[in-house]
Design a protein around this motif. Structure first.
Motif, PDB file in Angstrom:
ATOM      1  N   ILE A  34     -55.892   1.783  60.394  1.00  0.00           N
ATOM      2  CA  ILE A  34     -57.351   1.895  60.280  1.00  0.00           C
ATOM      3  C   ILE A  34     -57.725   2.439  58.899  1.00  0.00           C
ATOM      4  O   ILE A  34     -58.649   1.933  58.250  1.00  0.00           O
ATOM      5  CB  ILE A  34     -57.939   2.772  61.403  1.00  0.00           C
ATOM      6  CG1 ILE A  34     -57.750   2.088  62.768  1.00  0.00           C
ATOM      7  CG2 ILE A  34     -59.420   3.072  61.146  1.00  0.00           C
ATOM      8  CD1 ILE A  34     -58.065   2.986  63.962  1.00  0.00           C
ATOM      9  N   MET A  35     -57.017   3.451  58.446  1.00  0.00           N
ATOM     10  CA  MET A  35     -57.319   4.047  57.138  1.00  0.00           C
ATOM     11  C   MET A  35     -57.134   3.025  56.010  1.00  0.00           C
ATOM     12  O   MET A  35     -57.948   2.947  55.092  1.00  0.00           O
ATOM     13  CB  MET A  35     -56.442   5.278  56.900  1.00  0.00           C
ATOM     14  CG  MET A  35     -56.687   6.411  57.901  1.00  0.00           C
ATOM     15  SD  MET A  35     -58.335   7.097  57.785  1.00  0.00           S
ATOM     16  CE  MET A  35     -58.136   8.152  56.371  1.00  0.00           C
ATOM     17  N   LYS A  36     -56.061   2.228  56.087  1.00  0.00           N
ATOM     18  CA  LYS A  36     -55.826   1.200  55.064  1.00  0.00           C
ATOM     19  C   LYS A  36     -56.929   0.147  55.104  1.00  0.00           C
ATOM     20  O   LYS A  36     -57.381  -0.325  54.057  1.00  0.00           O
ATOM     21  CB  LYS A  36     -54.456   0.565  55.262  1.00  0.00           C
ATOM     22  CG  LYS A  36     -53.323   1.458  54.823  1.00  0.00           C
ATOM     23  CD  LYS A  36     -51.980   0.808  55.045  1.00  0.00           C
ATOM     24  CE  LYS A  36     -50.871   1.741  54.579  1.00  0.00           C
ATOM     25  NZ  LYS A  36     -49.540   1.239  54.922  1.00  0.00           N
ATOM     26  N   GLU A  37     -57.357  -0.234  56.301  1.00  0.00           N
ATOM     27  CA  GLU A  37     -58.447  -1.198  56.431  1.00  0.00           C
ATOM     28  C   GLU A  37     -59.723  -0.664  55.790  1.00  0.00           C
ATOM     29  O   GLU A  37     -60.391  -1.352  55.022  1.00  0.00           O
ATOM     30  CB  GLU A  37     -58.705  -1.517  57.901  1.00  0.00           C
ATOM     31  CG  GLU A  37     -59.921  -2.390  58.130  1.00  0.00           C
ATOM     32  CD  GLU A  37     -60.345  -2.450  59.587  1.00  0.00           C
ATOM     33  OE1 GLU A  37     -61.565  -2.561  59.823  1.00  0.00           O
ATOM     34  OE2 GLU A  37     -59.479  -2.367  60.485  1.00  0.00           O
ATOM     35  N   LEU A  38     -60.081   0.591  56.112  1.00  0.00           N
ATOM     36  CA  LEU A  38     -61.295   1.194  55.566  1.00  0.00           C
ATOM     37  C   LEU A  38     -61.217   1.292  54.049  1.00  0.00           C
ATOM     38  O   LEU A  38     -62.189   1.016  53.346  1.00  0.00           O
ATOM     39  CB  LEU A  38     -61.534   2.572  56.176  1.00  0.00           C
ATOM     40  CG  LEU A  38     -61.803   2.607  57.678  1.00  0.00           C
ATOM     41  CD1 LEU A  38     -61.882   4.045  58.163  1.00  0.00           C
ATOM     42  CD2 LEU A  38     -63.045   1.833  58.031  1.00  0.00           C
ATOM     43  N   ASP A  39     -60.059   1.669  53.536  1.00  0.00           N
ATOM     44  CA  ASP A  39     -59.865   1.772  52.093  1.00  0.00           C
ATOM     45  C   ASP A  39     -59.995   0.392  51.453  1.00  0.00           C
ATOM     46  O   ASP A  39     -60.686   0.233  50.440  1.00  0.00           O
ATOM     47  CB  ASP A  39     -58.509   2.402  51.783  1.00  0.00           C
ATOM     48  CG  ASP A  39     -58.359   2.761  50.326  1.00  0.00           C
ATOM     49  OD1 ASP A  39     -59.302   3.331  49.738  1.00  0.00           O
ATOM     50  OD2 ASP A  39     -57.283   2.465  49.763  1.00  0.00           O
ATOM     51  N   GLY A  40     -59.367  -0.597  52.050  1.00  0.00           N
ATOM     52  CA  GLY A  40     -59.415  -1.958  51.521  1.00  0.00           C
ATOM     53  C   GLY A  40     -60.819  -2.547  51.508  1.00  0.00           C
ATOM     54  O   GLY A  40     -61.161  -3.341  50.629  1.00  0.00           O
ATOM     55  N   ARG A  41     -61.628  -2.171  52.484  1.00  0.00           N
ATOM     56  CA  ARG A  41     -63.008  -2.671  52.562  1.00  0.00           C
ATOM     57  C   ARG A  41     -63.978  -1.832  51.719  1.00  0.00           C
ATOM     58  O   ARG A  41     -65.168  -2.122  51.657  1.00  0.00           O
ATOM     59  CB  ARG A  41     -63.483  -2.650  54.013  1.00  0.00           C
ATOM     60  CG  ARG A  41     -62.781  -3.683  54.891  1.00  0.00           C
ATOM     61  CD  ARG A  41     -63.226  -3.563  56.326  1.00  0.00           C
ATOM     62  NE  ARG A  41     -64.670  -3.740  56.445  1.00  0.00           N
ATOM     63  CZ  ARG A  41     -65.268  -4.608  57.249  1.00  0.00           C
ATOM     64  NH1 ARG A  41     -64.544  -5.397  58.015  1.00  0.00           N
ATOM     65  NH2 ARG A  41     -66.571  -4.692  57.304  1.00  0.00           N
ATOM     66  N   GLY A  42     -63.472  -0.756  51.118  1.00  0.00           N
ATOM     67  CA  GLY A  42     -64.324   0.122  50.324  1.00  0.00           C
ATOM     68  C   GLY A  42     -65.225   1.003  51.171  1.00  0.00           C
ATOM     69  O   GLY A  42     -66.214   1.538  50.675  1.00  0.00           O
ATOM     70  N   GLU A  43     -64.897   1.173  52.447  1.00  0.00           N
ATOM     71  CA  GLU A  43     -65.732   1.976  53.345  1.00  0.00           C
ATOM     72  C   GLU A  43     -65.273   3.436  53.443  1.00  0.00           C
ATOM     73  O   GLU A  43     -66.043   4.292  53.864  1.00  0.00           O
ATOM     74  CB  GLU A  43     -65.724   1.369  54.756  1.00  0.00           C
ATOM     75  CG  GLU A  43     -66.378   0.015  54.833  1.00  0.00           C
ATOM     76  CD  GLU A  43     -66.267  -0.625  56.207  1.00  0.00           C
ATOM     77  OE1 GLU A  43     -67.250  -1.230  56.641  1.00  0.00           O
ATOM     78  OE2 GLU A  43     -65.186  -0.518  56.843  1.00  0.00           O
ATOM     79  N   LEU A  44     -64.035   3.708  53.072  1.00  0.00           N
ATOM     80  CA  LEU A  44     -63.511   5.065  53.194  1.00  0.00           C
ATOM     81  C   LEU A  44     -63.974   5.915  52.021  1.00  0.00           C
ATOM     82  O   LEU A  44     -63.700   5.618  50.865  1.00  0.00           O
ATOM     83  CB  LEU A  44     -61.983   5.048  53.244  1.00  0.00           C
ATOM     84  CG  LEU A  44     -61.312   6.406  53.388  1.00  0.00           C
ATOM     85  CD1 LEU A  44     -61.690   7.057  54.716  1.00  0.00           C
ATOM     86  CD2 LEU A  44     -59.799   6.256  53.281  1.00  0.00           C
ATOM     87  N   VAL A  45     -64.712   6.973  52.343  1.00  0.00           N
ATOM     88  CA  VAL A  45     -65.154   7.926  51.326  1.00  0.00           C
ATOM     89  C   VAL A  45     -64.164   9.080  51.271  1.00  0.00           C
ATOM     90  O   VAL A  45     -63.794   9.551  50.205  1.00  0.00           O
ATOM     91  CB  VAL A  45     -66.586   8.433  51.621  1.00  0.00           C
ATOM     92  CG1 VAL A  45     -67.000   9.509  50.627  1.00  0.00           C
ATOM     93  CG2 VAL A  45     -67.575   7.262  51.607  1.00  0.00           C
TER      94      VAL A  45
END
Length: 118
Positions: free
Chosen positions: A29-40
């Motif tokens: 999940i963290m990699k997905e969020l990072d890849g989509r630019g959603e992880l702050v």
């Protein structure tokens, strides 16, 4: 902001395979969020036994150990995400694996600098 609540010690009760699966799912999940630019950002929090609580008593700050709440769950960590919609934030929270083990996720908007926009 996604606030992660779970029961202290639940991870230690899992089998080694369950623990590995849980951490792999979080990592995915963290990699997905990072890849989509959603992880702050985000962090796990230390065990509640290491907590200090500051309150006012008689007009002065009073510091005590721990929250001393009769709660079955505690704030275990948080993620800050930048999503286009509230529904996307809820979808991310719904996939967080802790909820399958009795935990919960709270989705809260962060106020902007003016403090009025949610």
């Amino acid at each position: 902001m996604l606030l992660i609540f779970n029961r202290p010690g639940f991870v230690e009760e899992l089998t080694e395979s369950e623990r590995q699966d849980l951490f792999a799912e979080v990592d995915s999940i963290m990699k997905e969020l990072d890849g989509r630019g959603e992880l702050v950002g985000g962090e796990g929090l230390a065990d509640p036994s290491q907590t200090k609580v500051v309150r006012e008593r008689d007009g002065l700050p009073a510091v005590t150990d721990g929250p001393f709440l009769e709660a079955k769950e505690h704030l275990a960590g948080y993620l800050t995400v930048d999503t286009d919609t509230l529904e996307r934030a809820v979808e991310i929270a719904s996939r967080w694996p802790d909820i399958r083990y009795g935990g919960r996720m709270e989705v809260r908007a962060v106020l902007d600098a003016a403090g009025t926009e949610m």
